[in-house]
Scaffold this active site. Structure first.
Site, PDB file in Angstrom:
ATOM      1  CE1 TYR A   1      -3.208   2.995   0.552  1.00  0.00           C
ATOM      2  CE2 TYR A   1      -2.240   3.245   2.735  1.00  0.00           C
ATOM      3  CZ  TYR A   1      -3.064   3.709   1.725  1.00  0.00           C
ATOM      4  OH  TYR A   1      -3.734   4.899   1.887  1.00  0.00           O
TER       5      TYR A   1
ATOM      6  NE  ARG B   1      -2.923   7.752  -3.708  1.00  0.00           N
ATOM      7  CZ  ARG B   1      -3.864   7.356  -2.851  1.00  0.00           C
ATOM      8  NH1 ARG B   1      -5.131   7.282  -3.232  1.00  0.00           N
ATOM      9  NH2 ARG B   1      -3.554   7.005  -1.613  1.00  0.00           N
TER      10      ARG B   1
ATOM     11  NE  ARG C   1      -9.053  11.563   6.677  1.00  0.00           N
ATOM     12  CZ  ARG C   1      -8.391  10.442   6.874  1.00  0.00           C
ATOM     13  NH1 ARG C   1      -8.784   9.312   6.330  1.00  0.00           N
ATOM     14  NH2 ARG C   1      -7.301  10.446   7.618  1.00  0.00           N
TER      15      ARG C   1
ATOM     16  CD  GLU D   1     -11.150   1.947   3.710  1.00  0.00           C
ATOM     17  OE1 GLU D   1     -10.077   1.736   4.320  1.00  0.00           O
ATOM     18  OE2 GLU D   1     -11.204   2.275   2.511  1.00  0.00           O
TER      19      GLU D   1
HETATM   20  C1  3EB Z   1      -7.345   5.893   6.039  1.00  0.00           C
HETATM   21  O1  3EB Z   1      -8.179   6.658   6.500  1.00  0.00           O
HETATM   22  C2  3EB Z   1      -7.860   4.544   5.616  1.00  0.00           C
HETATM   23  O2  3EB Z   1      -5.182   5.649  -0.027  1.00  0.00           O
HETATM   24  O3  3EB Z   1      -6.797   6.363  -1.299  1.00  0.00           O
HETATM   25  C3  3EB Z   1      -9.116   5.376   3.004  1.00  0.00           C
HETATM   26  C4  3EB Z   1      -9.509   6.043   1.840  1.00  0.00           C
HETATM   27  C5  3EB Z   1      -7.829   4.878   3.105  1.00  0.00           C
HETATM   28  C6  3EB Z   1      -8.611   6.195   0.773  1.00  0.00           C
HETATM   29  C7  3EB Z   1      -6.380   5.895  -0.222  1.00  0.00           C
HETATM   30  C8  3EB Z   1      -6.940   5.036   2.033  1.00  0.00           C
HETATM   31  C9  3EB Z   1      -7.322   5.694   0.881  1.00  0.00           C
HETATM   32  O4  3EB Z   1      -6.145   6.143   5.964  1.00  0.00           O
HETATM   33  C10 3EB Z   1      -7.373   4.129   4.296  1.00  0.00           C
END
Ligand code: 3EB
Length: 333
Positions: free
Chosen positions: A141, A148, A214, A321
């Site tokens: 990841y 990215r 978010r 999630e």
């Molecule tokens: C977090 O809050 C959980 O890497 O695009 C959530 C939404 C999460 C998007 C991303 C990762 C991503 O870190 C993981």
């Protein structure tokens, strides 16, 4: 332009499908001549063999395939899907195949958006195999995050603030798969006051922070769309309730509730957003947690549309999630 999100293309307007996603037993799913993200994920909630979600528009569409991206667009919105097997990308000088693939996919997406004149990336759905696995000394990841991030820098885009809503989810196998919605109008990014912005995560979560907001409000003509990014049991920047899937569900919903509140501060559509008015997709790491997850979420999301699938989450200590979205009509001008 109206953007609609439905389970199936209705026969009358199948020509106005932008694209979509199919999940479950893909061998039973029909082929599509529009961009379709095919996710081999076990369905935990549906009784059907597979489940499809489709974005519609109400006007003429144009389609194409550029740089391996299958896309369709209307005047002000574009949906695309791109898959890239990592083994086609060599590891070169400090770069892993996954990092290279991630950077390449995003560079191609940005190139397409530039060429099509829809520069604003609204929402990205990212899926990669073995997301918590480690190679080249770095969790996969985190390799994805590096690639990215590099592509955003390369394209001279913001890496914090004005960044798309997103999810990044682990699958058992398969190529890097990225679907996205982009538009002619800028998004309104939203951050969670309970959480450190992901693009500001400290280095303990990897050399490059994840590039997503978010949540985001986006404005295809006549609509206001709320995209809540993949949301987990994270407060500040730390995972809470390791090992307790029910508590992680409650914490995740609390976070989504905050995003609904943040959205309603600036939303301009006919009615406020609400938890029960969103449609939710839940990623559950362990299939055997499905009942607990569903029983915990039912009273919290009260009648909302909830789809549960088995998939891996980007931190090894996260068990669940949830991502959410809603489309509201805008008041007549
Ligand atoms: C977090 O809050 C959980 O890497 O695009 C959530 C939404 C999460 C998007 C991303 C990762 C991503 O870190 C993981």
């Amino acid at each position: 332009m109206t953007l609609l999100h439905t389970a199936w293309p209705t026969p009358g307007n199948a020509g106005q499908v932008l694209g979509g996603v199919v999940m479950g037993d893909l061998s039973r799913a029909p082929d599509a001549d529009w961009p379709l993200q095919r996710l081999r994920v076990p369905l935990l909630s549906a009784r059907a063999a597979f489940l499809q979600e489709v974005w519609h528009t109400d006007g003429p569409v144009a389609s194409g395939c550029s740089d391996g991206i299958h896309w369709r667009r209307h005047a002000d919105v574009l949906y695309g899907v791109v898959e890239l097997p990592e083994d086609t990308c060599a590891a070169t000088g400090g770069t892993t195949p996954l990092q290279a693939a991630s950077q390449l996919v995003y560079e191609r997406v940005f190139g397409l958006l530039r060429a099509q004149g829809l520069p604003h990336l609204w929402r990205v759905w990212n899926y990669l195999a073995d997301i918590n696995g480690e190679s080249h000394g770095l969790e996969r990841y985190r390799q994805f995050n590096q690639g990215r991030y590099n592509a955003f820098v390369q394209a001279q885009r913001d890496t914090g603030g004005q960044v798309p809503a997103a999810c990044a989810i682990g699958l058992a196998a398969g190529p890097l798969s990225v679907a996205f919605l982009a538009g002619t109008s800028p998004l309104v990014p939203l951050e969670n006051p309970r959480q450190v912005s992901a693009w500001n995560y400290p280095a303990q979560y990897g050399p490059r922070a994840p590039t997503f907001s978010r949540a985001a409000l986006a404005y295809p003509r006549g609509k206001e769309v709320l995209f809540v990014s993949g949301t987990a049991s994270i407060v500040g920047h730390e995972t809470l309730h390791a090992g307790d899937v029910a508590a992680q569900c409650v914490e995740s919903v609390r976070n989504i509730g905050c995003m609904v509140q943040e959205a309603n501060r600036v939303a301009r559509s006919v009615r406020p957003f609400s938890l029960e008015g969103l449609s939710h997709r839940v990623y559950v790491r362990h299939a055997q947690d499905a009942d607990t997850v569903q029983h915990t979420l039912a009273p919290l999301l009260r009648g909302a549309t909830v789809v549960c699938v088995q998939a891996d989450i980007c931190r090894a200590d996260l068990l669940v999630e949830i991502e959410s979205q809603a489309i509201h009509p805008m008041p007549c001008p």
